[in-house]
Motif scaffolding. Sequence first.
Motif, PDB file in Angstrom:
ATOM      1  N   SER A   1     -10.120 -18.028 -45.209  1.00 17.76           N
ATOM      2  CA  SER A   1     -11.370 -17.716 -45.901  1.00 17.76           C
ATOM      3  C   SER A   1     -11.821 -18.870 -46.780  1.00 17.76           C
ATOM      4  CB  SER A   1     -11.197 -16.443 -46.752  1.00 17.76           C
ATOM      5  OG  SER A   1     -10.184 -16.630 -47.714  1.00 17.76           O
ATOM      6  N   GLU A   2     -10.863 -19.575 -47.407  1.00 17.38           N
ATOM      7  CA  GLU A   2     -11.210 -20.707 -48.252  1.00 17.38           C
ATOM      8  C   GLU A   2     -11.737 -21.860 -47.412  1.00 17.38           C
ATOM      9  OE1 GLU A   2      -9.226 -23.558 -51.695  1.00 17.38           O
ATOM     10  OE2 GLU A   2      -8.167 -21.780 -50.979  1.00 17.38           O
ATOM     11  N   VAL A   3     -11.145 -22.068 -46.234  1.00 12.74           N
ATOM     12  CA  VAL A   3     -11.631 -23.107 -45.329  1.00 12.74           C
ATOM     13  C   VAL A   3     -13.063 -22.808 -44.914  1.00 12.74           C
ATOM     14  CG1 VAL A   3     -11.256 -24.256 -43.126  1.00 12.74           C
ATOM     15  CG2 VAL A   3      -9.301 -23.522 -44.477  1.00 12.74           C
ATOM     16  N   LEU A   4     -13.337 -21.530 -44.591  1.00  8.58           N
ATOM     17  CA  LEU A   4     -14.671 -21.149 -44.170  1.00  8.58           C
ATOM     18  C   LEU A   4     -15.687 -21.380 -45.284  1.00  8.58           C
ATOM     19  CD1 LEU A   4     -13.977 -17.858 -42.184  1.00  8.58           C
ATOM     20  CD2 LEU A   4     -14.609 -20.088 -41.267  1.00  8.58           C
ATOM     21  N   ARG A   5     -15.284 -21.079 -46.516  1.00  8.75           N
ATOM     22  CA  ARG A   5     -16.193 -21.299 -47.635  1.00  8.75           C
ATOM     23  C   ARG A   5     -16.504 -22.785 -47.779  1.00  8.75           C
ATOM     24  NH1 ARG A   5     -13.060 -17.264 -50.174  1.00  8.75           N
ATOM     25  NH2 ARG A   5     -11.824 -18.833 -51.288  1.00  8.75           N
TER      26      ARG A   5
ATOM     27  N   TYR B   1     -16.373 -24.972 -45.382  1.00  8.30           N
ATOM     28  CA  TYR B   1     -17.173 -25.356 -44.209  1.00  8.30           C
ATOM     29  C   TYR B   1     -18.645 -25.034 -44.435  1.00  8.30           C
ATOM     30  CZ  TYR B   1     -19.206 -24.888 -39.547  1.00  8.30           C
ATOM     31  OH  TYR B   1     -20.014 -24.983 -38.459  1.00  8.30           O
ATOM     32  N   ALA B   2     -18.900 -23.840 -44.985  1.00 10.62           N
ATOM     33  CA  ALA B   2     -20.275 -23.371 -45.114  1.00 10.62           C
ATOM     34  C   ALA B   2     -21.011 -23.999 -46.283  1.00 10.62           C
ATOM     35  CB  ALA B   2     -20.281 -21.852 -45.267  1.00 10.62           C
ATOM     36  N   THR B   3     -20.280 -24.400 -47.318  1.00  8.07           N
ATOM     37  CA  THR B   3     -20.944 -24.834 -48.547  1.00  8.07           C
ATOM     38  C   THR B   3     -20.830 -26.323 -48.820  1.00  8.07           C
ATOM     39  OG1 THR B   3     -18.967 -24.362 -49.865  1.00  8.07           O
ATOM     40  CG2 THR B   3     -20.549 -22.573 -49.588  1.00  8.07           C
ATOM     41  N   ALA B   4     -20.207 -27.060 -47.923  1.00  6.31           N
ATOM     42  CA  ALA B   4     -19.943 -28.476 -48.177  1.00  6.31           C
ATOM     43  C   ALA B   4     -21.228 -29.272 -48.382  1.00  6.31           C
ATOM     44  CB  ALA B   4     -19.138 -29.074 -47.029  1.00  6.31           C
ATOM     45  N   SER B   5     -22.290 -28.895 -47.654  1.00  4.86           N
ATOM     46  CA  SER B   5     -23.504 -29.701 -47.716  1.00  4.86           C
ATOM     47  C   SER B   5     -24.694 -28.948 -48.288  1.00  4.86           C
ATOM     48  CB  SER B   5     -23.859 -30.199 -46.308  1.00  4.86           C
ATOM     49  OG  SER B   5     -24.055 -29.102 -45.446  1.00  4.86           O
ATOM     50  N   GLN B   6     -24.437 -27.882 -49.076  1.00  4.05           N
ATOM     51  CA  GLN B   6     -25.542 -27.125 -49.617  1.00  4.05           C
ATOM     52  C   GLN B   6     -25.422 -27.015 -51.127  1.00  4.05           C
ATOM     53  OE1 GLN B   6     -25.090 -23.379 -47.600  1.00  4.05           O
ATOM     54  NE2 GLN B   6     -23.882 -22.531 -49.219  1.00  4.05           N
ATOM     55  N   PRO B   7     -26.512 -26.720 -51.823  1.00  7.17           N
ATOM     56  CA  PRO B   7     -26.471 -26.592 -53.280  1.00  7.17           C
ATOM     57  C   PRO B   7     -25.548 -25.474 -53.704  1.00  7.17           C
ATOM     58  CG  PRO B   7     -28.739 -26.729 -52.462  1.00  7.17           C
ATOM     59  CD  PRO B   7     -27.852 -26.556 -51.278  1.00  7.17           C
ATOM     60  N   LYS B   8     -24.961 -25.621 -54.871  1.00  9.70           N
ATOM     61  CA  LYS B   8     -24.002 -24.644 -55.351  1.00  9.70           C
ATOM     62  C   LYS B   8     -24.615 -23.273 -55.581  1.00  9.70           C
ATOM     63  CE  LYS B   8     -20.792 -27.879 -57.534  1.00  9.70           C
ATOM     64  NZ  LYS B   8     -20.109 -28.262 -58.791  1.00  9.70           N
ATOM     65  N   GLU B   9     -25.925 -23.237 -55.867  1.00 10.06           N
ATOM     66  CA  GLU B   9     -26.533 -21.949 -56.165  1.00 10.06           C
ATOM     67  C   GLU B   9     -26.701 -21.068 -54.932  1.00 10.06           C
ATOM     68  OE1 GLU B   9     -29.831 -25.032 -55.738  1.00 10.06           O
ATOM     69  OE2 GLU B   9     -27.898 -24.850 -56.770  1.00 10.06           O
ATOM     70  N   SER B  10     -26.620 -21.659 -53.730  1.00  9.98           N
ATOM     71  CA  SER B  10     -26.778 -20.893 -52.507  1.00  9.98           C
ATOM     72  C   SER B  10     -25.439 -20.788 -51.793  1.00  9.98           C
ATOM     73  CB  SER B  10     -27.810 -21.579 -51.595  1.00  9.98           C
ATOM     74  OG  SER B  10     -27.927 -20.894 -50.381  1.00  9.98           O
ATOM     75  N   LYS B  11     -24.855 -19.608 -51.817  1.00  7.28           N
ATOM     76  CA  LYS B  11     -23.535 -19.422 -51.227  1.00  7.28           C
ATOM     77  C   LYS B  11     -23.514 -18.177 -50.347  1.00  7.28           C
ATOM     78  CE  LYS B  11     -20.927 -21.690 -54.913  1.00  7.28           C
ATOM     79  NZ  LYS B  11     -19.838 -21.542 -55.916  1.00  7.28           N
TER      80      LYS B  11
ATOM     81  N   LEU C   1     -22.282 -18.030 -41.177  1.00  3.09           N
ATOM     82  CA  LEU C   1     -22.597 -18.732 -42.415  1.00  3.09           C
ATOM     83  C   LEU C   1     -23.628 -19.840 -42.181  1.00  3.09           C
ATOM     84  CD1 LEU C   1     -19.025 -18.996 -43.970  1.00  3.09           C
ATOM     85  CD2 LEU C   1     -20.880 -17.492 -44.703  1.00  3.09           C
ATOM     86  N   SER C   2     -23.450 -20.559 -41.091  1.00  4.19           N
ATOM     87  CA  SER C   2     -24.361 -21.656 -40.771  1.00  4.19           C
ATOM     88  C   SER C   2     -25.756 -21.126 -40.444  1.00  4.19           C
ATOM     89  CB  SER C   2     -23.814 -22.453 -39.597  1.00  4.19           C
ATOM     90  OG  SER C   2     -24.606 -23.586 -39.329  1.00  4.19           O
ATOM     91  N   ALA C   3     -25.833 -20.043 -39.648  1.00  9.23           N
ATOM     92  CA  ALA C   3     -27.130 -19.467 -39.270  1.00  9.23           C
ATOM     93  C   ALA C   3     -27.823 -18.835 -40.470  1.00  9.23           C
ATOM     94  CB  ALA C   3     -26.925 -18.426 -38.171  1.00  9.23           C
TER      95      ALA C   3
ATOM     96  N   LEU D   1     -31.775 -18.525 -39.775  1.00  9.69           N
ATOM     97  CA  LEU D   1     -32.018 -18.393 -38.328  1.00  9.69           C
ATOM     98  C   LEU D   1     -31.087 -17.362 -37.697  1.00  9.69           C
ATOM     99  CD1 LEU D   1     -32.431 -22.155 -37.321  1.00  9.69           C
ATOM    100  CD2 LEU D   1     -34.236 -20.421 -37.399  1.00  9.69           C
ATOM    101  N   LEU D   2     -30.700 -16.369 -38.458  1.00 11.99           N
ATOM    102  CA  LEU D   2     -29.692 -15.428 -37.974  1.00 11.99           C
ATOM    103  C   LEU D   2     -30.145 -14.700 -36.703  1.00 11.99           C
ATOM    104  CD1 LEU D   2     -26.862 -14.539 -38.802  1.00 11.99           C
ATOM    105  CD2 LEU D   2     -27.895 -12.625 -40.047  1.00 11.99           C
TER     106      LEU D   2
END
Length: 243
Positions: free
Chosen positions: A35-39, A41-51, A71-73, A78-79
Motif C-alpha cells: 500500500s505504501e508503494v502504491l501511494r 507510485y500515485a503521488t510521486a509527481s502530483q501536488p501534496k494536496e491531491s491524494k 489511482l492514475s486514472a 479519466l476513470l
Amino acid sequence: MALAGRLRPNLSLVQRILRNEPISAQRSSPGFAVSEVLRNYATASQPKESKPKVPLALFGVSGNYASALYLSATKANLLDKVETEILDLVEASKKSPTFSQFIKDLSVPAETRVKAISEICSEAKFSDITKNFLGVLADNGRLRHIENIAKRFLELTMEHKKEVKAIVTTVIPLPPEEEKELKATLQDIIGQGKTVKLEQKIDPSILGGLVVEFGQKVFDMSIKTRARQMERFLREPINFDSL
C-alpha cells in the motif's frame, strides 16, 4: 521518444510493487507494505494536496496493478474512459483467438509486445493512461493477466461510483418490465446510497426460473434447483411413526 523509453522510469517501480520490495535500498525493513508503494507510485509527481485513494484494498498481482491504474486514472480525471478502454481490450481478446494467444505467449519478445500494444492503442484512440499502463504490462510480460486486472479494476470503479453489481441468470432474456421490477426490488434491499447495476446472463441449463447473485448472496429460484430439492425430498424415507 519510443513508448518503451517513456515507460522505463515506471517499470522498475511496478516491478518492486509486484515483488513487495522497498523503494529505497537504504530502507532495511523487509515488510515494506505494498500500500505504501502504491501511494508513492500515485503521488510521486502530483501536488501534496491531491491524494487520490483506492476505495478498496486489493492484493496480489492483479490487485496491485488494478490499484495503480485506478489511482492514475483518478488523478487524470479519466476513470470512466479508462474503464471503457480496458473492458474493450478484454472483450477484443475474447473475440480474437489470435490476439488472445499473443497476449498470453511469453515467448514473444518484450519489445515486440510493447510495439504491438502501442499501435493497437493508437489505432483505438485510447488515452495515454491506458496506453502507458498496457505498455507496462507488455514490457513486464503481464498482459496475460489483463482479464483479472480488469475485473479487479471494475471492483474499484464500482465502489467509487457506489454501484452494486447484481447478476441475474435466466433461460431467456427478461422482458424490460420484469427487469425493471427486479432492479427495483434489489434497490429496496440495499437502500439509499448505492445503485444496483443489473447484468443478465442466459443459461438454458437452469430450465426456468432465475438465479440472482447479489453481493455475497445467491438467490437460486431456478427450476433445476427446485427439481433437485424435490428429488431429495422424495428419496427420504417416510417415518410412519410420526403419522
